[in-house]
Design an enzyme around this catalytic site. Structure first.
Site, short mmCIF file in Angstrom:
data_model
loop_
_atom_site.label_atom_id
_atom_site.label_comp_id
_atom_site.label_asym_id
_atom_site.label_seq_id
_atom_site.Cartn_x
_atom_site.Cartn_y
_atom_site.Cartn_z
N HIS A 16 -6.85 -4.12 -2.57
CA HIS A 16 -6.30 -3.03 -3.41
C HIS A 16 -4.78 -3.06 -3.32
O HIS A 16 -4.20 -2.68 -2.30
CB HIS A 16 -6.82 -1.67 -2.93
CG HIS A 16 -6.40 -0.54 -3.82
ND1 HIS A 16 -7.30 0.32 -4.41
CD2 HIS A 16 -5.19 -0.13 -4.25
CE1 HIS A 16 -6.65 1.20 -5.14
NE2 HIS A 16 -5.36 0.95 -5.05
N HIS A 18 -0.86 -2.72 -5.59
CA HIS A 18 -0.04 -2.46 -6.78
C HIS A 18 1.14 -3.42 -6.76
O HIS A 18 1.97 -3.37 -5.84
CB HIS A 18 0.46 -1.01 -6.78
CG HIS A 18 -0.64 -0.02 -6.86
ND1 HIS A 18 -1.16 0.42 -8.06
CD2 HIS A 18 -1.39 0.57 -5.90
CE1 HIS A 18 -2.16 1.25 -7.82
NE2 HIS A 18 -2.32 1.37 -6.52
N LYS A 101 -11.10 -0.64 -13.04
CA LYS A 101 -10.65 0.47 -12.21
C LYS A 101 -10.82 1.79 -12.93
O LYS A 101 -10.34 1.96 -14.04
CB LYS A 101 -9.17 0.27 -11.84
CG LYS A 101 -8.55 1.39 -11.02
CD LYS A 101 -9.09 1.46 -9.61
CE LYS A 101 -8.63 2.71 -8.88
NZ LYS A 101 -7.36 2.54 -8.19
N HIS A 138 -10.94 5.41 -8.05
CA HIS A 138 -10.03 6.37 -7.42
C HIS A 138 -10.82 7.68 -7.32
O HIS A 138 -11.02 8.37 -8.30
CB HIS A 138 -8.76 6.57 -8.24
CG HIS A 138 -7.79 7.50 -7.58
ND1 HIS A 138 -6.61 7.08 -7.01
CD2 HIS A 138 -7.85 8.84 -7.34
CE1 HIS A 138 -5.99 8.12 -6.46
NE2 HIS A 138 -6.72 9.20 -6.65
N HIS A 176 -9.57 3.31 -1.16
CA HIS A 176 -8.71 4.07 -0.24
C HIS A 176 -9.32 5.40 0.19
O HIS A 176 -8.77 6.46 -0.08
CB HIS A 176 -7.30 4.27 -0.82
CG HIS A 176 -7.24 4.66 -2.27
ND1 HIS A 176 -7.93 5.72 -2.81
CD2 HIS A 176 -6.56 4.12 -3.30
CE1 HIS A 176 -7.66 5.80 -4.09
NE2 HIS A 176 -6.84 4.83 -4.42
N ASP A 249 -3.42 -0.60 -0.70
CA ASP A 249 -2.86 0.35 -1.67
C ASP A 249 -1.33 0.38 -1.58
O ASP A 249 -0.72 1.41 -1.86
CB ASP A 249 -3.45 1.75 -1.50
CG ASP A 249 -3.24 2.60 -2.74
OD1 ASP A 249 -2.94 2.06 -3.82
OD2 ASP A 249 -3.39 3.84 -2.64
O1 DOR Z 1 -0.37 6.73 -3.80
C1 DOR Z 1 -0.76 6.14 -4.81
N1 DOR Z 1 0.07 5.34 -5.52
N2 DOR Z 1 -2.00 6.32 -5.22
C2 DOR Z 1 -2.45 5.81 -6.37
O2 DOR Z 1 -3.58 6.02 -6.67
C3 DOR Z 1 -1.52 5.08 -7.27
C4 DOR Z 1 -0.42 4.49 -6.55
C5 DOR Z 1 0.70 4.00 -7.44
O3 DOR Z 1 0.43 3.32 -8.43
O4 DOR Z 1 1.86 4.26 -7.12
ZN ZN Z 2 -3.91 2.32 -5.62
#
Ligand code: DOR
Ligand code: ZN
Length: 346
Positions: A16, A18, A101, A138, A176, A249
């Site tokens: 997971h 970003h 997702k 999520h 998460h 995450d």
């Molecule tokens: O803390 C988070 N940041 N939770 C999420 O679900 C998205 C993520 C983000 O894209 O910054």
């Molecule tokens: Zn995330």
């Protein structure tokens, strides 16, 4: 038991992550490619990744931004919207997309295109179940009348249970997880349900957000919970159950946007992800459970081969940089400026 000085694991994956896009992506990608062989790349770009073609193009941009000599494979996902057509699922499968997702609309960063009503996406979930694409969830309700700290537990009753009942063969990752309720729910469910756990939810409870003042870099969604929940997550991660695996995450936001009157949700943990997990597992006296959590359970659940090769962590104090470049901006890694006791050496 005496703590070992080094710890060697089969190369792990991040289930997971970003990465963002453009210069921001180019800035954060090397940190992950250094630690992990593969990562599940979240599709919450602006605009979101909603077609097989967009996922392929995004994968090409990631691969094109890798430092020379990297051995890293991005695993792509689509963003589930109310209008994602079931016909896109076969195209996504053919393009190598592995998962879709689910963001409940409004639940978190860049989630406004998310699902407003699960009934609307039933035909698409049906197609995913048939094609063998996973659903990554999520797991928070967005009902403003539900307390922020209860949104995950309420999600289990309102969304997860009906989802599991209606699509029993769909593989679902509860992403998460942050609560005792979610850890129990996943542990008690059948083999088609699993969960990722972040390093920060293993290391911190919600006090971290308020330690001597408001600390935006500890703010993420789902938000950190009470100590009993952290303990339950530690229990799940170190239980030896194959249903729990590593997903950082890691979610970079420019420091100036975190340190603002409205702070975006996300902890940037990529630069020392494995080190932070090692710290959490060591504190639980369970370093021997880290390899399965980081390197075996994820690929086994996704039906992908385990990696070859290994990484080594050494018990050696070092200082994590306080800031790192992020395109034109700066990024503050979680624990930046502090001393960590584990260090990735290979
Ligand atoms: O803390 C988070 N940041 N939770 C999420 O679900 C998205 C993520 C983000 O894209 O910054
Ligand atoms: Zn995330």
């Amino acid at each position: 038991m005496e703590t070992p000085r080094t710890l060697t694991l089969i190369r792990p994956d991040d289930w997971h992550l970003h990465l963002r896009d453009g210069a921001a992506m180019a800035a954060v990608l090397p940190a992950t490619a250094r630690q992990f062989a593969r990562a599940i790349v979240m599709p919450n770009l602006k605009p979101p990744v909603v077609t097989a073609q967009q996922a392929q193009a995004y994968r090409d941009r990631i691969v094109g931004a890798l430092p020379p000599g990297s051995d890293f494979t991005p695993l792509m996902t689509l963003y589930l919207t109310d209008t994602l057509p079931p016909t896109e699922i076969a195209r996504a499968k053919a393009a190598g997309v592995v998962a879709v997702k689910l963001y409940p609309a409004g639940a978190t960063t860049h989630s406004d295109a998310g699902v407003t009503d699960m009934r609307r996406v039933a035909p698409t979930l049906e197609a995913m179940q048939r094609a063998g694409l996973l659903l990554l969830v999520h797991g928070e309700v967005t009902d403003p009348s539900v307390d922020v700290f209860d949104r995950e537990a309420v999600f289990i009753e309102r969304v997860m249970q009906p989802l599991r009942r209606d699509f029993p063969a769909l593989k679902v990752v509860f992403e998460h997880i942050t609560t005792r309720e979610a850890a129990r729910y996943v542990a008690d469910s059948d083999e088609n349900t699993a969960a990722t756990i972040t390093a920060h939810h293993l290391l911190y409870n919600r006090n971290a957000i308020f330690m001597g003042g408001l600390r935006p870099h500890y703010y993420c969604l789902p938000v950190l919970k009470r100590e009993v929940h952290r303990q339950a997550l530690i229990g799940a991660a170190t239980s030896g159950s194959r249903k729990f695996f590593l997903g950082t995450d890691s979610a970079p936001h420019a420091a100036a946007l975190k340190e603002a009157s409205v702070c975006g949700a996300g902890c940037y943990t990529a630069p020392a992800a494995l080190e932070l997990y090692a710290e959490a597992f060591e504190a639980a006296g369970a370093l021997d459970k880290l390899e399965a959590f980081a390197s075996f359970n994820g690929p086994d659940f996704y039906g992908l081969p385990r990696n070859r090769g290994s990484v080594t962590l050494r018990r050696e104090p070092w200082q994590l940089p306080e800031t790192v470049p992020f395109g034109d901006a700066q990024l503050k890694p979680l624990r930046g400026g502090e001393t960590l006791n584990w260090r990735l050496v290979t």
